[in-house]
Scaffold this motif. Structure first.
Motif, PDB file in Angstrom:
ATOM      1  N   PRO A  14     -41.621  22.774  39.239  1.00 26.01           N
ATOM      2  CA  PRO A  14     -41.863  21.729  39.261  1.00 26.01           C
ATOM      3  C   PRO A  14     -41.453  21.052  39.945  1.00 26.01           C
TER       4      PRO A  14
ATOM      5  N   ASP B  43     -47.464  25.394  30.139  1.00 29.67           N
ATOM      6  CA  ASP B  43     -47.394  24.442  31.536  1.00 29.67           C
ATOM      7  C   ASP B  43     -46.231  24.603  31.890  1.00 29.67           C
ATOM      8  N   PHE B  44     -45.074  23.485  32.826  1.00 33.58           N
ATOM      9  CA  PHE B  44     -44.195  22.666  32.621  1.00 33.58           C
ATOM     10  C   PHE B  44     -44.032  21.589  31.278  1.00 33.58           C
ATOM     11  N   ASN B  45     -43.115  21.662  31.695  1.00 36.02           N
ATOM     12  CA  ASN B  45     -43.163  19.922  30.378  1.00 36.02           C
ATOM     13  C   ASN B  45     -41.598  19.560  30.727  1.00 36.02           C
TER      14      ASN B  45
ATOM     15  N   PRO C 285     -45.920  18.725  35.844  1.00 40.77           N
ATOM     16  CA  PRO C 285     -46.935  19.124  34.174  1.00 40.77           C
ATOM     17  C   PRO C 285     -48.173  18.104  34.441  1.00 40.77           C
TER      18      PRO C 285
END
Length: 833
Positions: free
Chosen positions: A648, A557-559, A542
């Motif tokens: 991810p 976005d990735f988290n 992220p």
């Protein structure tokens, strides 16, 4: 003895005209020095035999798939075994799998370029050790001890030829970790297929011992070499290899997609090694040849002018009974002295020039890395001096016996004037070819440097922190990077730290780079016999896009929640998530919203993924798209549409480790602090190759920059010599026409008219040279294009700019002689007879 006497007379004659002698020697030294240096380099890189035993029987075998843009597909173990069993024109095969290792146990932990080979490799390659022993058949098999051979260059640069490295144990990390013992140092040789630092046996790579590597026909990662059987030619071996390969494709059609157009090719190893530098060096040799022609033409004009001024002296010699042969011998003696001095100065200047050019050529061929100057520099210089001397001795026209020895006039015959102008036009023509070529390279370089990358290249520091899996679970490796990013984010001046597995331009691209993996998406229908589209796979943390300054166009976005879903995947049905590039979204979901749609990998090579059953199922399961990002082309310095799928960090697998640190301060000031943070967490962790993305891109552009610089220098030297040549011809013409100009002024002609006439004469010579150069350049480019497929014709802009520069410089060079003509004193001119 008579020729020795001629040499003494010539020396005394030249001493009386030191200005001319110095001009000729310096001009020839430029032409001879450049040619001697470049020919020596060409011989050392392209022509000199390899140190390998019977290198003329050592071949390189390449598999390619041009249909999908794969220039070097390499081979799988089953393919190699099939070729071994069916090809009889080769006495032995050698295999080499290029791998990046982390090495611990010899000094600082480091990442190194290595190779994994079987026990026949060194015997097939015909190489020997300078210390210890090499890998042999006794080192094959899963129960063999791990052993490592150091290349000579790595041993010399990293360990300063320390013999005590033999017998030491190192830990190697790649796809799996193993310990190995250093058993030898390889003799100095070309480290092909890449700038290899260590070579290890197969047992050092657990992946090479896996069933997927041994049985997977499409699991290709091995370079293949062979040795021709006695009495067999390269063409015969190539024919048999192609026949066996056709049978192999027929027996296993599932492994060779028709669309990919799989092919096999064979060439001598020396030709393969030099292929990257061949075009550059031969073009460079042609450029130096043009400089030599320009230098000789310039000197020929000087010699012609001197001969005209010496007509009285030569007429006296004729009157006293000197034969034509004697006069020619005298001129040859003078030319030999001048050319010999020019060659000596040129060879002296060529030695440092060779060193610089070798570093330049190493960008295109690893063979130039260990290039050494030898005696060829001397004999090339001597040969060029003799050629130039013979040309210059026969350029002047000898006086006839009817010329009055007492005549004090300076007359230029029509023949001499034509020769001078031809030589001047020749200089301009050759200069135009060089200038147009250099302008094309400079124009290309400027376009490359101005191309927008879409990344914040100035404020992002990239550091190699390769994944170290020794004694760790995959999740522990991920946690190591997370903790490293957390600690680095706490450093003063750091805006954001992110993980990625590829540094743009440095780690991606190149002729052997993967062409991506096949994938599909919601609504895409697979056609029988046709490959699915391909995408690059990238693993990121992220904040990666924020750190690099790349906008997310749609979605998010990735988290941390995505990471938690991955950890809890065994207990719930959370589907894996990805982010895709804008080009992929547009191609797979035209005029639709890609967010919450699905993509999934379909490439058959993924069956060889070595994770757990759960990891394999998640890898091949549909992945939900949670975001669409602007294209990031991390392979090409001029961005192209990028088809990329980002996974991810927690999904893995991790085949590389790169940290990207965004800062508003000086990025390089962070390197010591970042290194200290990571080494505090793991003392054995390599931390290497810290550089901003801007400097990484500049490094990738270095070959283009060097091309522009080298050819620009050649063009500048040629232009300078040509300008002097044009000015010299006009100055001598003005000197010879002094009486004519005086009479014209006495009859009422305006000085401006004489000024314009001389300038026009220079302009006409320049224009003729430009036209001749354009015609010659066109023919030369088309001829070269039949041999070098990557040759390009210069565009209109470089040609127009080169012509304008030459014409402008020619006009400027004409001004001084023209002004002299306009200032002729009438009375002095009339009394000059």
């Amino acid at each position: 003895m008579s020729f020795v006497r001629d040499l003494r007379v010539a020396a005394h004659s030249l001493i009386r005209t030191p200005g001319l002698a110095i001009a000729v020697v310096l001009t020839l030294s430029l032409g001879i020095g450049a040619n001697a240096a470049i020919f020596t380099l060409v011989r050392g890189v392209l022509l000199k035999p390899l140190v390998n035993r019977d290198e003329d029987r050592l071949i390189y075998i390449r598999q390619s798939a041009p249909g999908i843009g794969d220039k070097n597909s390499t081979f799988s173990v089953p393919e190699i075994e099939d070729l071994r069993a069916s090809v009889k024109t080769l006495s032995a095969f050698g295999d080499f799998s290029a791998m990046d290792f982390t090495m611990i146990g010899l000094g600082e932990p480091r990442s190194i370029q290595g190779g994994v080979v079987s026990g026949t490799y060194f015997d097939v390659m015909g190489l020997h050790p300078v210390l210890g022993r090499l890998i042999g058949p006794q080192d094959d098999g899963p129960k063999a001890a791990g052993v490592v051979v150091l290349t000579y260059r790595f041993w010399t640069t990293a360990f300063h030829k320390d013999p005590s490295v033999i017998g030491k144990t190192v830990r190697l990390g790649s796809i799996g970790d193993r310990s190995a013992t250093v058993i030898g140092v390889l003799e100095p040789c070309v480290p092909y297929p890449q700038d290899t630092e260590i070579i290890a046996n197969i047992v050092t790579s657990p992946h090479h011992l896996s069933a997927t590597m041994v049985t997977g026909r499409i699991h290709r990662m091995t370079e293949l070499f062979g040795r021709l059987a006695p009495g067999v030619t390269l063409d015969q071996a190539g024919a048999e290899l192609r026949s066996a390969y056709s049978a192999m494709k027929k027996d296993h059609p599932e492994a060779y997609a028709q669309e990919a157009n799989f092919q096999i090719g064979v060439k001598l190893l020396r030709d393969e090694i030099t292929s990257g530098a061949r075009t550059v060096l031969l073009v460079l040799l042609a450029a130096s040849g043009l400089v030599f022609i320009i230098a000789c033409a310039n000197v020929a004009n000087l010699i012609l002018a001197r001969t005209v001024r010496r007509e009285g002296e030569l007429a006296v010699r004729v009157a006293l009974g000197a034969s034509t042969g004697a006069l020619r011998r005298m001129l040859l003696a003078e030319s030999l002295l001048l050319c010999g001095a020019g060659a000596a100065l040129g060879v002296l200047s060529a030695q440092p020039m060779v060193a610089v050019l070798a570093r330049y050529a190493s960008r295109f061929s690893v063979r130039a890395l260990d290039f050494r100057v030898d005696s060829s520099l001397l004999w090339v210089g001597a040969a060029l001096a003799i050629i130039a001397a013979v040309i210059l001795a026969f350029v002047p026209r000898l006086p006839s016996g009817t010329l009055s020895p007492s005549s004090g006039s300076l007359r230029i015959t029509g023949s001499t004037r034509r020769r001078q102008r031809i030589f001047a036009v020749t200089q301009v023509a050759a200069s135009f070819v060089l200038l147009a070529g250099a302008s094309m390279l400079i124009t290309t370089l400027i376009a490359l440097q101005r191309a927008q990358t879409g990344l914040d290249t100035q404020h992002v520091l990239a550091i190699d922190v390769p994944a170290m899996s020794y004694g760790k679970t995959p999740q522990q490796v991920v946690d190591f990077y997370k903790e490293a990013m957390r600690r680095i984010d706490a450093l003063p001046g750091v805006s954001k730290t992110a993980f990625g597995d590829v540094v743009p331009w440095r780690d991606a691209g190149g002729p052997t780079a993967p062409v991506g993996l096949q994938f599909s998406a919601d609504g895409h229908v697979h056609a029988s016999g046709v490959e699915d589209p391909r995408a690059l796979s990238r693993t990121i943390s992220p904040g990666f896009f924020a750190a690099l300054g790349v906008p997310i166009i749609a979605g998010r976005d990735f988290n941390a929640l995505d990471a938690q879903n991955n950890l809890d995947a065994q207990n719930n049905n959370e589907e894996p998530v990805v982010i895709v590039s804008q080009t992929l979204a547009q191609r797979m979901f035209p005029n639709q919203d890609a967010v919450n749609r699905h993509v999934y990998w379909t490439d058959p090579v993924l069956q060889f993924f070595g994770g757990t059953d759960l990891e394999k199922s998640r890898l091949l399961a549909p992945h939900r798209i949670i975001g669409v990002t602007a294209d990031v082309d991390d392979e090409h310095v001029v961005p192209e549409p990028a088809v990329t799928i980002y996974s991810p960090l927690d999904e893995g697998p991790l085949f590389g480790g790169r940290l990207f640190i965004h800062t508003g301060a000086n990025p390089y000031a962070l390197v010591p602090s970042v290194t200290r943070v990571i080494r505090t967490m793991s003392a054995d962790q390599p931390v290497e190759r810290a550089a901003t993305l801007e400097d990484i891109r500049a490094e990738v552009l270095t070959p283009d920059r060097l091309n522009s610089l080298v050819f620009g220098v050649f063009a500048a030297v040629a232009l300078a010599i040509a300008v002097v040549g044009v000015a010299g011809v006009l100055a001598f013409s003005v000197s010879a026409r002094t009486r004519e100009f005086g009479i014209r002024l006495a009859l009422g002609s305006e000085p401006q008219r004489l000024l314009k006439g001389v300038i026009a004469e220079g302009t006409v010579m320049a224009a003729a040279g430009v036209l001749a150069g354009a015609a010659f350049g066109l023919v030369l480019a088309r001829l070269a294009g039949t041999y070098f497929l990557d040759m390009k014709m210069p565009g209109a802009l470089p040609v127009v700019v080169s012509a304008f520069v030459l014409m402008a410089v020619a006009v400027i060079a004409s001004v001084l002689p023209a002004a002299r003509a306009a200032r002729v004193d009438v009375m002095q001119a009339l009394r000059s007879e």
